[in-house]
Every structure is written in C-alpha cells, then in structure tokens.
Design a protein around this motif. Structure first.
Motif, PDB file in Angstrom:
ATOM      1  N   HIS A 148       0.842  -1.191   0.000  1.00  0.00           N
ATOM      2  CA  HIS A 148       0.000   0.000   0.000  1.00  0.00           C
ATOM      3  C   HIS A 148       0.877   1.240   0.000  1.00  0.00           C
ATOM      4  O   HIS A 148       1.929   1.284   0.634  1.00  0.00           O
ATOM      5  CB  HIS A 148      -0.973  -0.003   1.184  1.00  0.00           C
ATOM      6  N   ASP A 206       6.041   3.274   6.530  1.00  0.00           N
ATOM      7  CA  ASP A 206       4.655   2.829   6.391  1.00  0.00           C
ATOM      8  C   ASP A 206       3.928   3.700   5.378  1.00  0.00           C
ATOM      9  O   ASP A 206       3.289   4.669   5.761  1.00  0.00           O
ATOM     10  CB  ASP A 206       3.984   2.897   7.766  1.00  0.00           C
ATOM     11  N   ASN A 207       3.924   3.410   4.090  1.00  0.00           N
ATOM     12  CA  ASN A 207       4.564   2.231   3.552  1.00  0.00           C
ATOM     13  C   ASN A 207       5.265   2.586   2.242  1.00  0.00           C
ATOM     14  O   ASN A 207       5.162   1.879   1.255  1.00  0.00           O
ATOM     15  CB  ASN A 207       3.547   1.102   3.333  1.00  0.00           C
ATOM     16  N   GLU A 260      -5.485   1.483   2.401  1.00  0.00           N
ATOM     17  CA  GLU A 260      -5.140   0.468   3.408  1.00  0.00           C
ATOM     18  C   GLU A 260      -5.318   1.010   4.815  1.00  0.00           C
ATOM     19  O   GLU A 260      -5.822   0.313   5.703  1.00  0.00           O
ATOM     20  CB  GLU A 260      -3.699  -0.004   3.190  1.00  0.00           C
ATOM     21  N   GLU A 261      -4.888   2.261   5.028  1.00  0.00           N
ATOM     22  CA  GLU A 261      -4.963   2.839   6.370  1.00  0.00           C
ATOM     23  C   GLU A 261      -6.408   3.044   6.824  1.00  0.00           C
ATOM     24  O   GLU A 261      -6.670   3.170   8.016  1.00  0.00           O
ATOM     25  CB  GLU A 261      -4.209   4.173   6.410  1.00  0.00           C
ATOM     26  N   ASN A 319       2.933  -9.644   0.123  1.00  0.00           N
ATOM     27  CA  ASN A 319       2.606  -8.300   0.592  1.00  0.00           C
ATOM     28  C   ASN A 319       3.773  -7.729   1.378  1.00  0.00           C
ATOM     29  O   ASN A 319       4.291  -8.374   2.293  1.00  0.00           O
ATOM     30  CB  ASN A 319       1.356  -8.343   1.475  1.00  0.00           C
ATOM     31  N   ASP A 349       4.682  -4.597   3.707  1.00  0.00           N
ATOM     32  CA  ASP A 349       4.151  -3.475   4.472  1.00  0.00           C
ATOM     33  C   ASP A 349       5.092  -3.184   5.629  1.00  0.00           C
ATOM     34  O   ASP A 349       5.198  -3.977   6.554  1.00  0.00           O
ATOM     35  CB  ASP A 349       2.745  -3.806   4.984  1.00  0.00           C
ATOM     36  N   SER A 382      -3.182  -5.938   7.201  1.00  0.00           N
ATOM     37  CA  SER A 382      -2.610  -5.414   5.968  1.00  0.00           C
ATOM     38  C   SER A 382      -3.251  -6.112   4.778  1.00  0.00           C
ATOM     39  O   SER A 382      -4.070  -7.030   4.933  1.00  0.00           O
ATOM     40  CB  SER A 382      -1.090  -5.587   5.960  1.00  0.00           C
ATOM     41  N   ASP A 383      -2.848  -5.702   3.567  1.00  0.00           N
ATOM     42  CA  ASP A 383      -3.592  -6.037   2.363  1.00  0.00           C
ATOM     43  C   ASP A 383      -3.573  -7.503   1.957  1.00  0.00           C
ATOM     44  O   ASP A 383      -4.434  -7.935   1.184  1.00  0.00           O
ATOM     45  CB  ASP A 383      -3.068  -5.198   1.194  1.00  0.00           C
TER      46      ASP A 383
END
Length: 552
Positions: free
Chosen positions: A254, A281-282, A314-315, A340, A342, A394-395
């Motif tokens: 993200h 981040d990130n 994402e946040e 992923n 992150d 996370s994603d």
C-alpha cells in the motif's frame, strides 16, 4: 504541478552509495532511496487516500511501472479508481431561518445524521405539540434520567422520540439541552441508523438563548434539511508482466498513509497539525514493489505471470485491496500466491529479524523458505520469524479471503509508527535491499513447484483496536462495509463471537439494548460493558435475524 513533480524527483535522487555492494545491488539501493524520498516528501502531504498527494504518488508509480516495461492492468491504464464511503454529510441546501433571520449551520443548529430530508414552512410555538407542526423537545429530563444507565444511547433515544413525534403528526423534531452538563450531541458522519420520517434538528444553547428564548411565542420558521452520502475516490495502481504462463504471482504494497491524521490512527501527541510522511509505512514496501518489478522484468523466471499492485485505502481498512479482489483485472483463479510488503524499511542492524506472515497458508512455504545450504533462499545476515496466520492488519488479508496463499513481509513497529517522525532518513536502505533480494529468490524457488501452490486456511488473529477496551467480541470487522451494522470479516478462535456461533459474513446490529448501526457505534458499545458480563448479540445472516448470548 508537473514542475513540482520534477523538482521533488531531483531532490530525492541524492546518491549515497555503499561501496561494498555489487554494481547491480548499488543500482537497486539508489532506486530505493529515490522512491522512498519521493513518496515520503512533505509536498505529498502524507498521501492520504483521495487527496492531491495521493494522486501525485499514483502518477509517479504508474510512470515507474511504464518505464520498467510493465503492461497497464488497471481500469484506466495503470490506475484503478474506487470509491471510499465515508458516511453522511450535511449538504449546502440545508438552512434554517427564524423570523427571517438565517441561523448559522453548525454554530446555531445542525440536522442529525438520521434526519429525513425535507422542506417546511410553519408557525409553531415551542410550548405546544400540535399535529401538522414542528415539535420542540428539551432533552433535560431524558439526560437526567439516564445518568445512572451505563448503556444509555442518546442518539437512539432521540431517534425513538422522532418516531413518536411523526406518529402523532409532528412535521419535524427540534431538540435542545438546557442542562448545565454538555451532552454528546454532534453530527456523526459514520452513523448508519435508518432515517427518521421527519427532519431531526439540534439547536445549540447559544441559538436557544438568541432565537428561541420565549417558549410561548409563535415562531416563523423556514427549514430545509439535506443530508447525503460522503465519498472520496482512492486509486490503486496495477502493472503486469505477461509471460503467457498458466499461473500468476501477485506482489502488493500500500502506498497511502495518514495525511495529517484526519482519519484517525495518528499517534502524534504534540497536538500540532503535522504531515505524516510514512517513509516506512509504507513508502518502503512500495519502493520494494517497484524494484521487484524491475528485477523480475529483467530476469525473472518465465513460469509465472507477475502482477504488481500498489494499493490505496489500506490505512482506512484495506479498501483498495478489497476492492481489487472484488473487481480483479486478472482471473484470480490463476493466482498462485500473493506477496505483501508493508513496513519493510526498518530492519534492525544490530538484530536483523524479518517477520514473514502467512507461513501456514500453504504447505509449500516450509519447503520454499528453506534457508539452509546453497539451494536455500537468499538470507544475507537476516533472521526469520514466521507467523502462520494468513489474516492480519494489511492487504494480504484480502487475498487470503479469496483462498490465495500469502506471504506478508514486515520488519516490525518502532517509535515513529504512525507519527510525523516516520521519515526517509530513518530507513535502513541496505536492509530493504536484502528483503527485495530475498523475495526475488523465493520466486526463483517457486519454479520448482510447477506453478499452482496449494492453499490451507489458518488461525485468525484480531485486527481491530478493541485491545484498548475492557472487552472484545473477537471479530475482524469489514471496514469497507457501508450498510447498517458491522459486517464480520472473520472471528478469532475461542473468543466470544465464535463461541456464540457468529460467522464471517454476519452483520452485527445490536448488543443488548444498544443498536449497532456502524463501526463507531460498535466501538461505543464495547466501552460500555465490563469483562464477564453476558450480553445478547443480534446479527443478520443474509435475510435471517439471529441472536446469541456472549460472555465478554
């Protein structure tokens, strides 16, 4: 804007080369510095979803994808826009005049989020409750009676009163508070209560003193209420390497962050409005994504196609990745795995430990992530700490929910997490380089699997902030859900929700006497219960209304 974009790029490309690295590694290192420096620059104002800073970042990523030689795989070339529902808002046609004097919205009055939209002109008296007229109700008695009730919900009480007024022929409900104590009466955008049948308007104490100081007087009122949805647009960025293979590996990170902290989540204790640059981040994971794309385009195994996804939202609660998995631009049935990245920018130099989540999502990972011998994956001097769960904050979670094996790379939290001090000068760039090389070596190892990787479900871990409360149901909420209630994305094993039979996909609508119309109401409800209390939780499973008793 274009000139600003070029200036930032030049500013962020300052060279600091590690002499002991190979030539190709030095090139990757400099690219990482450039990417993170650009994305974490103050001028992008924290890359908050739906802002100009996020748009600049998305354009930078799409241009980088193009320069690397990736094919566009969004819905608008490299871009995939999506809507973020933020709740309700008061629209500009809303107004209230008394005796021809226009009251100031939010200072003198405001409709509540469950107000009906309507227009009316009337000559009511505050002291009379007449059919065909607006009603005025002082909340004094209601608030005083509720002093000893820890489960009292003021909004629910006002909404119930509005229903009673409408049933008796009232055309609007004006509420106000003459108690000395302040009441939590404000426009709550996240409230998803069903709308009342009539307008519901709060009058501030100043307005009562100035415009409504004679209860027996006849008032000449002109009211219009206009409440509608509040949305903003986020953007994913997608690039693709088509090797005409049967299987595809997905890489994601993200690129959004907190902006100035407007959406919550900031741990800035200074009280000053500051940019949250989100270098670790990130921007770190996003930079790693770009360099993996560059390496795999140049010399990656051709047994796979490769999809590179930079997510926004994402946040806010995995908005971008969930949107992609519900609206994919490739056939997700061909996806072998999702990687992923992150927060991969703070590998501890003294104790370089890399956490890899999702280890339990495929039996293949125990073989592929073997670090011993010449045939093992690239390790450098890193130590690996494995976490089996496929779900987390996370994603990768969005892909795990689609039964795709995942690996989640993370170097840990730190004192600058979600603070304005998460800046580019604190990144361990060589550590990030080693992580990129490690993931590239994992891809090389995957050549031995024959393409498709078996999926296994894993334990669930809690993803919300309920740890700050005395109690928790043990659910993972779906933050993208825009309906009434809180949709359950997953449940934690052996916690109250699972024990009560609540499952993923259920929508919680009530806890005890408290209506749960939104995530905000759910969090408020948690704060009103104590550990050990038993409460009936009501939830929807499709069209079926169910309930169960949970012990918190």
């Amino acid at each position: 804007m274009r000139n600003l974009y070029i200036i930032i790029l030049l500013f962020c490309a300052l060279p600091t080369v590690a002499q002991k690295l190979k030539k190709e590694d030095r090139a990757v290192l400099e690219h990482l510095k450039k990417h993170i420096g650009f994305l974490a620059h103050d001028s992008l104002e924290g890359r908050r979803t739906g802002t100009p800073g996020e748009a600049i970042a998305a354009r930078y990523l799409s241009e980088q994808f193009g320069a690397i030689g990736l094919q566009p795989k969004g819905t608008q070339q490299f871009l995939q826009p999506f809507e973020v529902y933020e709740g309700r808002q008061v629209n500009t046609p809303t107004h209230l005049t008394v005796a021809g004097k226009l009251l100031e919205l939010h200072r003198d009055f405001f409709p509540l989020p469950y107000s009906a939209n309507a227009s009316l002109e009337a000559l009511p008296s505050m002291a009379l409750h007449e059919e065909g007229m607006p009603w005025f109700v002082d909340l004094k008695e209601t608030l005083e009676a509720a002093k000893t009730n820890p489960h009292f919900d003021l909004d629910a009480a006002i909404l119930k009163k509005a229903q009673e007024v409408a049933a008796k022929g009232g055309t609007a409900l004006f509420v106000y508070n003459t108690t000395p104590a302040a009441a939590d009466i404000k426009f709550k955008a996240a409230d998803r209560s069903d709308a009342a049948k009539i307008p519901v308007v709060y009058l501030t104490k100043d307005a009562i003193k100035k415009y409504f100081n004679d209860p027996s007087a006849t008032l000449d009122i002109d009211l219009r209420t206009d409440i509608g949805p509040k949305n903003r647009t986020g953007t994913n960025v997608a690039g693709y390497i088509n090797n005409n293979a049967a299987a595809t590996l997905i890489f994601g990170a993200h690129f959004d962050h907190l902006g100035y902290g407007e959406d919550g989540g900031s741990l800035n204790a200074s009280g000053t409005r500051l940019v949250h640059n989100g270098a670790d981040d990130n921007a770190s994971g996003t930079a790693a994504l770009l360099e993996l794309a560059r390496m795999l385009k140049a010399s990656g195994p051709r047994q796979f196609n490769y999809l590179f996804l930079a997510f926004s939202g994402e946040e806010l609660g995995l908005f971008g990745s969930k949107y992609f998995t519900e609206n994919p631009t490739i056939d997700l049935a061909t996806a072998s795995a999702m990687f992923n990245m992150d927060m991969v920018g703070r590998l501890n130099a003294a104790s370089p430990t890399l956490t890899i989540g999702g280890y339990g999502t495929s039996p293949a990972w125990s073989q592929v992530l073997n670090t011993s011998g010449k045939r093992g994956v690239y390790k450098a001097n890193m130590q690996f700490r494995f976490d089996s769960s496929g779900a987390g904050p996370s994603d990768h979670t969005s892909f795990y929910r689609k039964n795709i094996p995942v690996l989640f790379y993370f170097t840990g939290t730190h004192a600058d997490y979600h603070k304005p001090t998460d800046d580019a000068d604190k990144i361990n760039y060589e550590g990030t380089l080693h992580i990129v090389k490690h993931i590239y070596s994992v891809v090389q190892q995957l050549e031995k699997t024959g393409g498709k990787i078996a999926f296994t479900p894993t334990r669930e871990v809690q993803m919300n902030t309920a740890s700050s409360f005395r109690v928790t149901l043990g659910i993972m909420p779906d933050y993208t859900f825009s309906g009434k209630g809180v949709r359950v994305e997953g449940t934690t094993e052996n916690r109250p929700a699972q024990k009560a039979g609540i499952k993923a996909g259920d929508v919680i609508v009530q806890m005890g006497d408290l209506d749960i119309s939104s995530m905000e109401k759910y969090m408020e409800a948690l704060g009103r219960f104590n550990k050990g209390e038993k409460v009936t939780v009501t939830y929807m499973r499709g069209a079926q209304k169910l309930s169960g008793v949970v012990e918190l």
